[in-house]
Motif scaffolding. Structure first.
Motif, PDB file in Angstrom:
ATOM      1  N   HIS A  10      35.998  39.196  46.894  1.00 16.66           N
ATOM      2  CA  HIS A  10      36.313  37.837  46.427  1.00 16.66           C
ATOM      3  C   HIS A  10      35.649  37.613  45.058  1.00 16.66           C
ATOM      4  O   HIS A  10      36.272  37.093  44.130  1.00 16.66           O
ATOM      5  CB  HIS A  10      35.803  36.777  47.411  1.00 16.66           C
ATOM      6  N   GLU A  11      34.399  38.035  44.967  1.00 11.93           N
ATOM      7  CA  GLU A  11      33.664  37.796  43.703  1.00 11.93           C
ATOM      8  C   GLU A  11      34.205  38.684  42.580  1.00 11.93           C
ATOM      9  O   GLU A  11      34.247  38.268  41.422  1.00 11.93           O
ATOM     10  CB  GLU A  11      32.162  37.993  43.929  1.00 11.93           C
ATOM     11  N   GLN A  12      34.629  39.890  42.941  1.00 10.20           N
ATOM     12  CA  GLN A  12      35.213  40.778  41.911  1.00 10.20           C
ATOM     13  C   GLN A  12      36.500  40.171  41.347  1.00 10.20           C
ATOM     14  O   GLN A  12      36.722  40.162  40.127  1.00 10.20           O
ATOM     15  CB  GLN A  12      35.505  42.151  42.532  1.00 10.20           C
ATOM     16  N   LEU A  13      37.331  39.637  42.257  1.00  8.24           N
ATOM     17  CA  LEU A  13      38.591  39.028  41.798  1.00  8.24           C
ATOM     18  C   LEU A  13      38.294  37.830  40.890  1.00  8.24           C
ATOM     19  O   LEU A  13      38.939  37.657  39.838  1.00  8.24           O
ATOM     20  CB  LEU A  13      39.444  38.617  43.008  1.00  8.24           C
ATOM     21  N   LEU A  43      42.480  41.876  48.144  1.00  6.32           N
ATOM     22  CA  LEU A  43      42.703  43.221  47.606  1.00  6.32           C
ATOM     23  C   LEU A  43      44.100  43.325  46.991  1.00  6.32           C
ATOM     24  O   LEU A  43      44.286  43.947  45.942  1.00  6.32           O
ATOM     25  CB  LEU A  43      42.525  44.264  48.713  1.00  6.32           C
ATOM     26  N   GLY A  44      45.072  42.691  47.637  1.00  5.62           N
ATOM     27  CA  GLY A  44      46.428  42.691  47.095  1.00  5.62           C
ATOM     28  C   GLY A  44      46.473  41.979  45.744  1.00  5.62           C
ATOM     29  O   GLY A  44      47.176  42.409  44.823  1.00  5.62           O
ATOM     30  N   LEU A  96      46.786  41.931  39.808  1.00  8.96           N
ATOM     31  CA  LEU A  96      46.190  41.602  38.507  1.00  8.96           C
ATOM     32  C   LEU A  96      46.071  42.862  37.647  1.00  8.96           C
ATOM     33  O   LEU A  96      46.349  42.830  36.440  1.00  8.96           O
ATOM     34  CB  LEU A  96      44.813  40.936  38.717  1.00  8.96           C
ATOM     35  N   GLU A  97      45.693  43.974  38.282  1.00 14.82           N
ATOM     36  CA  GLU A  97      45.578  45.238  37.540  1.00 14.82           C
ATOM     37  C   GLU A  97      46.942  45.612  36.937  1.00 14.82           C
ATOM     38  O   GLU A  97      47.029  45.962  35.754  1.00 14.82           O
ATOM     39  CB  GLU A  97      45.106  46.328  38.519  1.00 14.82           C
ATOM     40  N   GLU A 137      34.151  31.869  31.339  1.00 15.87           N
ATOM     41  CA  GLU A 137      32.898  32.419  31.871  1.00 15.87           C
ATOM     42  C   GLU A 137      32.962  32.717  33.362  1.00 15.87           C
ATOM     43  O   GLU A 137      32.283  33.607  33.857  1.00 15.87           O
ATOM     44  CB  GLU A 137      31.755  31.417  31.630  1.00 15.87           C
ATOM     45  N   ASP A 138      33.716  31.915  34.089  1.00 19.30           N
ATOM     46  CA  ASP A 138      33.697  32.059  35.540  1.00 19.30           C
ATOM     47  C   ASP A 138      35.031  31.555  36.107  1.00 19.30           C
ATOM     48  O   ASP A 138      35.802  30.891  35.403  1.00 19.30           O
ATOM     49  CB  ASP A 138      32.535  31.220  36.113  1.00 19.30           C
ATOM     50  N   ALA A 139      35.264  31.885  37.366  1.00 22.62           N
ATOM     51  CA  ALA A 139      36.485  31.393  38.046  1.00 22.62           C
ATOM     52  C   ALA A 139      36.175  31.206  39.516  1.00 22.62           C
ATOM     53  O   ALA A 139      35.262  31.835  40.061  1.00 22.62           O
ATOM     54  CB  ALA A 139      37.628  32.392  37.874  1.00 22.62           C
TER      55      ALA A 139
END
Ligand SMILES: Cc1ncc(COP(=O)(O)O)c(C=O)c1O
Length: 417
Positions: A92-95, A289-290, A295-296, A106-108
């Motif tokens: 979650h934090e990586q996304l 993860l999806g 996004l990638e 800066e953040d989301a």
């Protein structure tokens, strides 16, 4: 005392009133088969123009693989609980970090759904002395956010800068009189019905003249606009002036979820005060993860956006060359404006579906004024030249029939089933 349900069954509302004839066909239709430009409707093959699968990611093999593997690994339950309590994860934090970097913020913060996410963010940000100034054609989720706001709000005519300034003057005067509060301006990157972009650059330029913060819902711009696909702010060269950038994953990401990006201090405030996230279970891992995979691809496969735009231009130029009015869209969203009654519109839609195998959405009264019809076409990267050509022929022939009164019927055709 009346039974509270009594009024409901007396009046099913503007759209519900047609349900007995419309259900399953004009409303709540069931498209079947793999998501793409050709799907099945009531057993027939259709060219589909109704899905916001702009980049074609819904069925991209890498997306399907990640969705399947993440579901097999985590199931739909994981992680359990709201993020604040027990439902957080590194993914979650990586996304969130990747979305923030992509949007140059800066953040989301992640949200489970865009609709309730933006409503709840407006609720978290605005107190009773604050004033909201918003575009008249704002999406229902913004309007519902305003309904939760205890303070004043001023609406400006759609994309009308003169009226915007008038409302900003009213809002500023009120704040000065109250000696408390601030102004939040809310608009959209792309207006999803007509396809025109919000005047973000012009509004941003007024930041020196008026004191306000800017929240932009870029549901249709994310992934489709700007050099990297970062959206309407990037396309208009004013991403820095957007204080809070919002998008759902329901369109170009072909998924579920949403996010809001901005300065770390403000996103942190929202993280600890947004009721729809604090008191709700977190986004399940397969979606996270999806969404990371989507996004990638969105970032690394510019050819998808290029194909979307090439298809959008072929469709829009083709319609214009044939004399259709598509308004002033400057995005892939393609409205086709026609004149006719609700009954005529439904008869034309039936002809389009049954005889030309074209499936698109229509908008009629009471959503728009009486006597007007809007066909709304959403081109995607998956459409082919043949899809476009067949659609142009179908529109030309059915429009000629509409103009000669061939679709004049007494009532909406009974297609329920
Ligand atoms: C402009 C806009 N904002 C917000 C939403 C709501 O997002 P979600 O489907 O994630 O609830 C939509 C529709 O999906 C939309 O078109």
């Amino acid at each position: 005392m009346a039974d509270i349900f009594e009024k409901l069954i007396k009046n099913y509302g503007p759209l519900g009133q047609h349900r007995e004839r419309a259900h399953g066909y004009f409303a709540f239709p069931k498209l079947e088969g793999e998501i793409g430009s050709r799907m099945k409707f009531r057993g027939k093959d259709m060219i589909v123009w109704s899905l916001n699968n702009y980049l074609g990611l819904a069925n991209h093999p890498e997306v399907r693989k990640t969705d399947a593997e993440a579901s097999a690994q985590f199931g739909l339950a994981s992680p359990m609980g709201a993020r604040m309590m027990s439902g957080n994860s590194n993914y979650h934090e990586q996304l969130e970090a990747e979305l923030a970097a992509f949007e140059k913020k800066e953040d989301a913060i992640l949200m489970n759904f865009g609709y309730q996410g933006i409503m709840s963010a407006i609720d978290a940000i605005c107190g009773r002395h604050d004033v909201i100034v918003y575009d008249a054609e704002a999406h229902a989720c913004i309007i519902d956010g305003l309904r939760m706001h205890p303070g004043h709000r001023y609406v400006y005519k759609h994309n009308d800068l003169e009226d915007f300034e008038k409302q900003m003057e009213r809002a500023t005067a009120l704040i000065e009189k109250q000696k408390a509060g601030g102004i939040l301006v809310i608009t959209e990157g792309v207006f999803g019905m007509a396809g025109d972009q919000g005047k973000l650059k012009e509004i941003a330029a007024l930041k020196g003249k008026y004191d306000f913060r800017l929240l932009v819902d870029d549901a249709h711009g994310f992934g489709t606009l700007g050099e990297t696909g970062a959206g309407a702010g990037e396309a208009q060269g004013c991403q820095d002036a957007i204080d809070l950038y919002f998008s759902t994953f329901a369109k170009s990401m072909a998924s579920i979820g949403a996010f809001m990006a901005g300065d770390k201090a403000i996103i942190d405030f929202i993280r600890y005060n947004i009721r729809s996230q604090i008191f709700a279970k977190s986004l399940p891992m397969p979606f996270v993860l999806g969404n990371l995979k989507r996004l990638e691809l969105l970032k690394t496969k510019p050819e998808l956006k290029a194909k979307l735009w090439s298809n959008a231009q072929k469709l829009q130029n083709g319609l214009k060359e044939r004399g259709f009015d598509i308004g002033n869209t400057d995005t892939p969203v393609t409205p086709v404006y026609m004149k006719g009654g609700v009954e005529e519109a439904t008869a034309m839609v039936m002809d389009l579906r049954e005889n030309y195998r074209i499936f698109c959405s229509i908008v009629v009264y009471p959503v728009i004024p009486k006597g007007h019809i809007i066909y709304r076409l959403i081109p995607t990267a998956t459409h082919t030249d043949q899809d476009i050509e067949e659609t142009l022929v179908a529109f030309t022939e059915t429009k000629a029939k509409l103009d000669t009164g061939a679709y004049k019927v007494e009532a909406i055709p009974d297609m329920a089933g």
